[in-house]
Enzyme design. Structure first.
Site, mmCIF file in Angstrom:
data_model
loop_
_atom_site.group_PDB
_atom_site.id
_atom_site.type_symbol
_atom_site.label_atom_id
_atom_site.label_comp_id
_atom_site.label_asym_id
_atom_site.label_seq_id
_atom_site.Cartn_x
_atom_site.Cartn_y
_atom_site.Cartn_z
ATOM 1 N N SER A 43 36.630 35.890 37.077
ATOM 2 C CA SER A 43 34.901 36.299 37.205
ATOM 3 C C SER A 43 34.742 36.832 38.519
ATOM 4 O O SER A 43 34.830 35.221 38.836
ATOM 5 C CB SER A 43 34.865 36.637 36.269
ATOM 6 O OG SER A 43 33.134 37.155 36.418
ATOM 7 N N TYR A 94 29.582 31.331 30.041
ATOM 8 C CA TYR A 94 30.852 32.257 30.339
ATOM 9 C C TYR A 94 30.761 32.235 31.322
ATOM 10 O O TYR A 94 32.054 32.140 32.014
ATOM 11 C CB TYR A 94 29.877 33.606 29.677
ATOM 12 C CG TYR A 94 30.966 34.625 30.637
ATOM 13 C CD1 TYR A 94 32.100 35.289 29.501
ATOM 14 C CD2 TYR A 94 30.850 35.193 31.448
ATOM 15 C CE1 TYR A 94 32.930 35.951 29.857
ATOM 16 C CE2 TYR A 94 31.749 36.330 32.072
ATOM 17 C CZ TYR A 94 33.200 36.512 31.612
ATOM 18 O OH TYR A 94 33.805 37.034 31.917
HETATM 19 N N1 LIG Z 1 34.574 44.551 32.588
HETATM 20 C C1 LIG Z 1 33.583 43.536 33.116
HETATM 21 O O1 LIG Z 1 32.542 43.356 34.031
HETATM 22 C C2 LIG Z 1 33.952 42.001 33.863
HETATM 23 C C3 LIG Z 1 33.829 41.219 34.302
HETATM 24 C C4 LIG Z 1 34.802 40.456 35.161
HETATM 25 C C5 LIG Z 1 35.140 39.700 34.147
HETATM 26 N N2 LIG Z 1 36.097 40.068 32.671
HETATM 27 C C6 LIG Z 1 36.589 39.539 32.139
HETATM 28 O O2 LIG Z 1 37.863 40.053 32.166
HETATM 29 C C7 LIG Z 1 38.661 39.927 30.495
HETATM 30 C C8 LIG Z 1 39.109 41.615 29.859
HETATM 31 O O3 LIG Z 1 37.902 41.998 29.525
HETATM 32 P P1 LIG Z 1 37.547 43.601 29.393
HETATM 33 O O4 LIG Z 1 36.066 43.449 30.306
HETATM 34 O O5 LIG Z 1 38.102 44.423 29.624
HETATM 35 O O6 LIG Z 1 36.301 43.256 28.022
HETATM 36 P P2 LIG Z 1 36.816 44.322 26.967
HETATM 37 O O7 LIG Z 1 36.904 45.545 26.490
HETATM 38 O O8 LIG Z 1 35.604 43.849 25.734
HETATM 39 O O9 LIG Z 1 38.658 43.860 26.117
HETATM 40 C C9 LIG Z 1 38.611 42.126 25.712
HETATM 41 C C10 LIG Z 1 39.840 41.912 25.167
HETATM 42 O O10 LIG Z 1 40.350 40.484 24.565
HETATM 43 C C11 LIG Z 1 40.830 40.976 22.989
HETATM 44 N N3 LIG Z 1 39.924 39.272 22.635
HETATM 45 C C12 LIG Z 1 38.491 39.445 22.699
HETATM 46 N N4 LIG Z 1 38.562 38.359 21.995
HETATM 47 C C13 LIG Z 1 39.651 37.962 20.989
HETATM 48 C C14 LIG Z 1 40.172 37.172 20.562
HETATM 49 N N5 LIG Z 1 38.951 35.894 19.727
HETATM 50 N N6 LIG Z 1 41.214 36.876 20.338
HETATM 51 C C15 LIG Z 1 42.934 37.921 20.713
HETATM 52 N N7 LIG Z 1 41.982 38.225 21.824
HETATM 53 C C16 LIG Z 1 40.321 38.716 21.836
HETATM 54 C C17 LIG Z 1 39.903 41.907 22.816
HETATM 55 O O11 LIG Z 1 41.238 42.327 21.660
HETATM 56 P P3 LIG Z 1 40.318 42.686 19.864
HETATM 57 O O12 LIG Z 1 38.770 42.629 20.098
HETATM 58 O O13 LIG Z 1 41.382 42.995 19.589
HETATM 59 O O14 LIG Z 1 40.816 41.009 19.265
HETATM 60 C C18 LIG Z 1 39.974 42.775 24.109
HETATM 61 O O15 LIG Z 1 41.022 42.861 23.864
HETATM 62 C C19 LIG Z 1 38.103 39.587 29.830
HETATM 63 O O16 LIG Z 1 38.970 37.544 30.142
HETATM 64 C C20 LIG Z 1 36.576 39.207 30.755
HETATM 65 O O17 LIG Z 1 36.028 37.834 30.682
HETATM 66 C C21 LIG Z 1 35.451 41.001 32.535
#
Ligand SMILES: NC(=O)c1ccc[n+]([C@@H]2O[C@H](COP(=O)([O-])OP(=O)(O)OC[C@H]3O[C@@H](n4cnc5c(N)ncnc54)[C@H](OP(=O)(O)O)[C@@H]3O)[C@@H](O)[C@H]2O)c1
Length: 255
Positions: free
Chosen positions: A140, A153
């Site tokens: 991130s 985080y």
């Molecule tokens: N969106 C942003 O602004 C942003 C910015 C910087 C970095 N990121 C990073 O991008 C990555 C993806 O996040 P996203 O933005 O796409 O968010 P998201 O839509 O909330 O997706 C998160 C994914 O992680 C899975 N997950 C969460 N807890 C889990 C667990 N205990 N076991 C297995 N799977 C789990 C969720 O699946 P289930 O709930 O079905 O398990 C979901 O598929 C993350 O590492 C996040 O930190 C996001």
């Protein structure tokens, strides 16, 4: 490169960036192993892809926030040749240290740090034997400075960035490329899960844009990739200002 028989394992493939990564890798003819807790979501994604692509898709329903999750997942896919490991699953928690739930914080640190590290170690072993592989770790822009309001985080993502850059160096000699992607705010379920109420996410890039960017950067063999010009400039500029100033800017942005 012939990608016909290459397999990508994507954690957190049930929504957001991970879900879109599944579509991008499918379009590029990769077989898929999709992992998350919400199995029905993964089934829907599989059905949608199967209408267009004749690739193999394995679904694994697993909570990756347990201390032994990485070993369990590795055992579950034992015998499969995973060419690309994508450590995407992760979540954040918004709030001052004293106010956030300690158990949720522990789960977050296990998922964002421990599971990512052990999965990387386990799958890298096979890749070393094969003298080939890609590991993609999703960090991130929060990795580049302290972030009051999301202290642990942001620190977990600083770990992801530093760990990944170090092993990118170590694994290069085995023809394994480790790519770290640093998204800024992106339109996914992230903000809802983290309990962030910010308008920034409404006009943020889409998960599809992030997934396509991730695939391109991996293919180019990039080590660290920050998504977006503004994010790149801000990250670069932060190198020249005192850490204390960076912390207070980050705190203001989180308000
Ligand atoms: N969106 C942003 O602004 C942003 C910015 C910087 C970095 N990121 C990073 O991008 C990555 C993806 O996040 P996203 O933005 O796409 O968010 P998201 O839509 O909330 O997706 C998160 C994914 O992680 C899975 N997950 C969460 N807890 C889990 C667990 N205990 N076991 C297995 N799977 C789990 C969720 O699946 P289930 O709930 O079905 O398990 C979901 O598929 C993350 O590492 C996040 O930190 C996001």
């Amino acid at each position: 490169m012939n990608t016909a028989t290459r397999t990508a394992l994507i954690t957190g493939a049930s929504s957001g960036i991970g879900k879109e990564l599944a579509f991008v890798f499918a379009r590029n003819n990769y077989d898929l192993v999709l992992v998350a807790r919400r199995k029905e979501r993964l089934e829907e994604i599989k059905e949608t892809i199967k209408k267009e692509q004749s690739i193999s898709i394995e679904i694994i329903e697993m909570d990756l926030a347990n201390i032994d999750s990485a070993e369990k997942l590795y055992d579950e896919v034992a015998g499969r040749n995973i060419n690309v490991l994508i450590n995407n699953a992760g979540f954040g928690i918004y709030g001052d240290m004293n106010n956030i739930d300690i158990k949720s914080e522990e789960k977050m640190l296990i998922l964002n740090i421990i599971t990512l590290t052990i999965l990387t170690r386990l799958f890298a072993k096979n890749m070393i034997s094969n003298k080939q592989g890609n590991i993609v770790n999703i960090a991130s822009t929060a990795a580049f400075q302290a972030v009051p309001g999301m202290a642990s985080y942001a620190a977990s993502k600083a770990y992801v960035l530093n760990f990944s850059e170090a092993i990118a160096y170590e694994l290069k000699k085995f023809n394994i490329i480790v790519t770290t992607i640093c998204p800024g705010a992106t339109q996914t379920e992230f903000a809802d899960v983290a309990n962030i109420n910010s308008k920034v996410f409404n006009s943020a890039p889409t998960a599809k844009e992030l997934a396509e960017f991730t695939f391109r950067e991996m293919q180019k063999g990039k080590i660290t990739s920050i998504h977006g010009v503004t994010n790149s400039i801000m990250t670069f500029a932060s190198r020249f200002s005192p850490r204390k100033i960076n912390t207070s800017i980050a705190a203001r942005m989180m308000k």
